[in-house]
Design a protein around this motif. Structure first.
Motif, PDB file in Angstrom:
ATOM      1  N   LEU A 385       3.497  -1.916  -7.686  1.00  0.00           N
ATOM      2  CA  LEU A 385       4.448  -2.845  -7.563  1.00  0.00           C
ATOM      3  C   LEU A 385       5.150  -2.533  -6.228  1.00  0.00           C
ATOM      4  O   LEU A 385       5.400  -3.539  -5.344  1.00  0.00           O
ATOM      5  CB  LEU A 385       5.322  -2.678  -8.720  1.00  0.00           C
ATOM      6  N   GLU A 386       5.556  -1.385  -5.932  1.00  0.00           N
ATOM      7  CA  GLU A 386       6.064  -0.982  -4.724  1.00  0.00           C
ATOM      8  C   GLU A 386       5.204  -1.340  -3.572  1.00  0.00           C
ATOM      9  O   GLU A 386       5.934  -1.682  -2.517  1.00  0.00           O
ATOM     10  CB  GLU A 386       6.309   0.632  -4.505  1.00  0.00           C
ATOM     11  N   PHE A 387       3.881  -1.184  -3.544  1.00  0.00           N
ATOM     12  CA  PHE A 387       3.126  -1.510  -2.530  1.00  0.00           C
ATOM     13  C   PHE A 387       2.958  -3.261  -2.235  1.00  0.00           C
ATOM     14  O   PHE A 387       2.952  -3.631  -1.137  1.00  0.00           O
ATOM     15  CB  PHE A 387       1.644  -1.050  -2.695  1.00  0.00           C
ATOM     16  N   TYR A 388       2.998  -3.875  -3.486  1.00  0.00           N
ATOM     17  CA  TYR A 388       3.205  -5.447  -3.240  1.00  0.00           C
ATOM     18  C   TYR A 388       4.376  -5.723  -2.652  1.00  0.00           C
ATOM     19  O   TYR A 388       4.339  -6.813  -1.847  1.00  0.00           O
ATOM     20  CB  TYR A 388       2.933  -5.823  -4.772  1.00  0.00           C
ATOM     21  N   ILE A 389       5.595  -5.176  -3.065  1.00  0.00           N
ATOM     22  CA  ILE A 389       6.736  -5.660  -2.415  1.00  0.00           C
ATOM     23  C   ILE A 389       6.789  -5.131  -0.931  1.00  0.00           C
ATOM     24  O   ILE A 389       7.347  -6.203  -0.138  1.00  0.00           O
ATOM     25  CB  ILE A 389       8.005  -5.034  -3.241  1.00  0.00           C
ATOM     26  N   ARG A 390       6.568  -4.156  -0.595  1.00  0.00           N
ATOM     27  CA  ARG A 390       6.345  -3.706   0.884  1.00  0.00           C
ATOM     28  C   ARG A 390       5.381  -4.789   1.673  1.00  0.00           C
ATOM     29  O   ARG A 390       5.689  -5.037   2.681  1.00  0.00           O
ATOM     30  CB  ARG A 390       5.693  -2.444   0.793  1.00  0.00           C
ATOM     31  N   GLY A 391       4.310  -5.152   1.016  1.00  0.00           N
ATOM     32  CA  GLY A 391       3.504  -6.304   1.714  1.00  0.00           C
ATOM     33  C   GLY A 391       3.968  -7.473   1.485  1.00  0.00           C
ATOM     34  O   GLY A 391       3.188  -8.756   2.000  1.00  0.00           O
ATOM     35  N   ARG A 392       5.028  -8.024   0.656  1.00  0.00           N
ATOM     36  CA  ARG A 392       5.658  -9.409   0.561  1.00  0.00           C
ATOM     37  C   ARG A 392       4.700  -9.893  -0.304  1.00  0.00           C
ATOM     38  O   ARG A 392       4.617 -11.401  -0.102  1.00  0.00           O
ATOM     39  CB  ARG A 392       6.220  -9.943   1.843  1.00  0.00           C
TER      40      ARG A 392
END
Length: 778
Positions: A385-392
């Motif tokens: 989830l953190e990586f998806y949010i970081r990548g928008r």
């Protein structure tokens, strides 16, 4: 123990009559110490002219029709003689509940036993009246609740009473009873003798100390300590069970309890303090030889910001290859699934930038995790989830967030479900959807309410979230209050990267708008110091500072700070870009490109192809909803400056309707520099006023400080004169201003001389002071 009156003072005549009138041959006074059993036996002896038999041995036969037997505490009495069991002779026995009297149960079955327990031995008001004036009865009763022990105690907190409670009341209790008492003292429901509860409540202030003494005595004996550990475990006090096992050196049992409590997830079930406490109880040699404990120690290090120590712990246990990310995720067979899952979590703390290829390999490790290992699978989705949010990639982020919530609910770990719900609210804020964000914030609060330990840091996170939602809806006061009272504790807490980004944006923006640019920059400086080793946060902080400087009309300084960043997104790159703007993916590159576009829109709104460039950035699917709203305002500004008022008001109307639907006022307020000029245009303003939802947004913007006319206009300055004045206030030379605005130096001097005349100034320094006094620059 000191007393203020003799125990025999109150005559228990009624109680004696009831005892003697009972038809059963055996009367048993069964109650803890301090309930007056011996006193009542003595009074019976005085009344009947008998003596009290005080011994563990049974009273001899032939002592008359009634025998009085006071069994000493901590004794193992002989079998009750058959003459009493059969009901042939009468006997009154005083004993404690823990004292076992052989044959008494058999006599009970025969119906020969009359029992008086704790509640039966309490004094009532009528008995007290026989010993004291009526005016004193109610006060004495309230102080003692009828407990004989407290009738002669002037102060229930007396140290002698505490010692008595530890040695006489608590010492005979079973391990399970002591643990139940500890739970009760903690304010939780517990299985205790109901008759004792009101009495225990009277001495509650001194009970914790007495209980600690009793428990310390138990822990000195290995066998009793083991019983205590089992009782703790049975009643859900896992941390106490682990530490008790550790105290007697039974480390395997301690580890089994720790692992059953969650292992490396222990801190989310029982809290950080408990996690640190149990880990400290395992000897270093034992801990470093255990995979689960090593990962737990590494997690502890990560939580304390010690990434290098976490990497060293893993390398010492599993080999140096465990810190080679590609090796871990491409050759998974050499490491356990649990370790690989932990390395996914660790990537967040390592500030690792995943390529698309490596991200796919990371996601492939999910198939190695057992389907029913809900907490590990939830943790995997949490990290992704953190990586998806970081990548928008917010749609994908919402999907994995829902999966994580499902697994955490199955695992019954509300703290982790709280974090996911918090991130869902954050994603809605990124989309500009304050209304939906509030729903997720309420859900987060419900999860946090289910957590069984205090977590002040997480309560602060929730408070910040709610304050930011209010801010997004046009109410800045809660966020300003949070930043004034909670900021220091918040900055030094442990939070995930996406939440830091969230805090940086809202905190700096609120401070710059409602306090000062200096306050906002100081806020960013504190984060800069705290995150000194983290590259992504360093860039994020620099970009936020550039945005704050732009909002303060310090455009040249903002440009200098942005240009100093060693990235490919330079002003020249943005000025020449076309479709490349639509293909940007990296979060920080998008922010940097938008800072340069904003700068260009402000300085050169009629620049060729700028409208097309803004169309490309607006069409970028990786923009957040907030960013898209801002870019659309810039587009409306460009249309207006090109005298295309129809397109300007059309774009702006769409922006305001979307903001009304989402409850998002803050993104508009942050573009005051452009909105002020747009709304001053009569045809645009009148067009917007037609729509009721848009009128509400306009009202909330103006309530929040959006001026109805430009400051420069109030002083008689033209827009060009105002802009030139702002630029010299930043220290720009006439030549720099001419190049930036596409003017000749002579034209710049002309605008400056007009500004001097209107402000009543004769020199550059006086004009800068006047600009600051007007609020044109910070």
């Amino acid at each position: 123990m000191t007393t203020s009156q003799p125990r025999h003072r109150i005559d228990r005549a009624r109680k004696r009559r009831d005892l003697l009138a009972a038809p059963q041959a055996i009367a048993v006074l069964e109650a803890p110490a301090g309930m007056g059993k011996s006193v009542l036996l003595e009074q019976l002896a005085e009344e009947l002219g008998l003596s009290v038999h005080r011994s563990a041995t049974a009273p001899p036969d032939g002592q008359g029709p009634l025998v009085l037997w006071d069994i000493p505490p901590a004794s193992a009495p002989e079998d009750l003689p058959e003459v009493y069991v059969s009901g042939a002779r009468r006997i009154v026995i005083g004993k404690r509940p823990e004292t076992t009297l052989p044959s008494l149960d058999r006599a009970s079955v025969y119906g020969h036993v009359h029992r008086l327990v704790t509640s039966d031995l309490l004094f009532d008001r009528e008995e007290l009246l026989s010993a004291m004036p009526a005016r004193q009865v109610e006060r004495v009763f309230q102080q003692s609740r009828g407990w004989p022990l407290l009738l002669g105690q002037p102060n229930a907190g007396d140290e002698h009473l505490a010692g008595f409670l530890a040695s006489e009341l608590l010492s005979p209790m079973t391990a399970a009873e002591l643990v139940a008492l500890a739970i009760w003292l903690d304010g939780q429901p517990a299985q205790l003798d109901s008759a004792l509860l009101p009495l225990l409540d009277l001495v509650r202030p001194i009970l914790p100390g007495a209980l600690a003494t009793a428990l310390a005595v138990r822990r000195q004996d290995a066998e009793q300590a083991a019983e205590l550990a089992q009782a703790y475990l049975a009643l859900g006090l896992t941390t106490e069970a682990v530490t008790t096992w550790q105290s007697i050196g039974r480390l395997d049992e301690a580890f089994d309890a720790f692992r059953a409590g969650g292992g490396r997830f222990y801190l989310y079930r029982y809290g950080g303090a408990a996690f640190d406490r149990v880990l400290a109880g395992f000897p270093t040699e034992y801990a470093l030889g255990n995979d689960t404990l090593v990962m737990s120690l590494a997690m502890q290090a990560l939580k304390h910001g010690e990434v290098a120590r976490a990497r060293r712990l893993l390398a010492d246990r599993f080999g140096s290859g465990v810190n080679d990310v590609r090796r871990v995720f491409t050759g998974r067979g050499q490491y356990s699934a649990d370790l690989v899952a932990f390395r996914v979590v660790m990537l967040i703390y390592e500030d690792y930038q995943l390529t698309d290829e490596l991200f796919e390999q990371v996601f492939g490790t999910l198939s190695d995790l057992p389907l029913d290992d809900h907490i590990v699978r939830g943790s995997f989705y949490n990290s992704v989830l953190e990586f998806y949010i970081r990548g928008r990639r917010l749609a994908a982020a919402e999907d994995v967030a829902q999966r994580a919530i499902h697994h955490y609910e199955q695992a019954r770990v509300p703290m982790l479900a709280f974090y996911i719900s918090l991130h869902q609210a954050l994603m809605r804020l990124l989309m500009g959807d304050a209304n939906n964000a509030r729903q997720h914030a309420e859900k987060s609060a419900r999860y946090l309410g289910k957590v069984g330990f205090d977590s002040p840091g997480d309560a602060r996170l929730l408070a910040l979230l709610n304050a930011c939602i209010d801010y997004e809806g046009g109410k800045p006061e809660p966020l300003a209050r949070f930043l004034s009272t909670e900021l220091d504790d918040f900055v030094h807490g442990e939070i995930w990267p996406s939440l830091i980004e969230f805090a940086l944006h809202y905190g700096s923006q609120a401070l710059s708008e409602h306090f000062s640019t200096i306050a906002a920059r100081n806020f960013l400086d504190r984060w800069r110091v705290y995150q000194v080793s983290n590259r992504q946060f360093g860039i994020m902080i620099e970009l936020r500072e550039a945005a704050i400087l732009q909002n303060a009309n310090r455009w040249q300084e903002a440009a200098e700070r942005t240009a100093a960043l060693a990235t490919r997104i330079t002003r020249a790159w943005v000025a020449a870009a076309g479709e490349e703007l639509e293909r940007l993916k990296d979060r920080d590159e998008i922010v940097q490109a938008m800072i340069w576009l904003r700068h260009i829109v402000y300085e050169q709104p009629t620049r060729p192809h700028l409208e097309v460039q803004l169309g490309h950035i607006i069409g970028n699917l990786n923009l957040t909803g907030r960013q898209r709203l801002c870019a659309q305002i810039w587009l409306a500004f460009v249309h207006k400056r090109r005298r295309d008022l129809s397109r300007a008001r059309g774009v702006l109307h769409k922006v305001f309707e979307e903001a009304a639907r989402l409850g998002a006022i803050a993104p508009l307020a942050e573009e005051r520099i452009f909105l002020t000029e747009l709304l001053e245009q009569q045809r645009i303003g009148e067009y917007l006023e037609i729509s009721a939802p848009v009128r509400q947004v306009l009202r909330r913007l103006r309530d929040g400080g959006l001026p109805n006319s430009a400051l420069g206009a109030q002083s008689g300055l033209s827009r060009r004169e105002t802009k030139v004045l702002m630029m010299i206030s930043e220290g720009s030379s006439n030549k720099f201003i001419a190049n930036a605005l596409g003017l000749s130096e002579a034209t710049v001097k002309f605008h400056l001389s007009n500004a001097y005349r209107k402000l009543g100034c004769t020199r550059r320094r006086e004009a800068i002071s006047a600009a600051r006094a007007l609020g044109l620059v910070s």
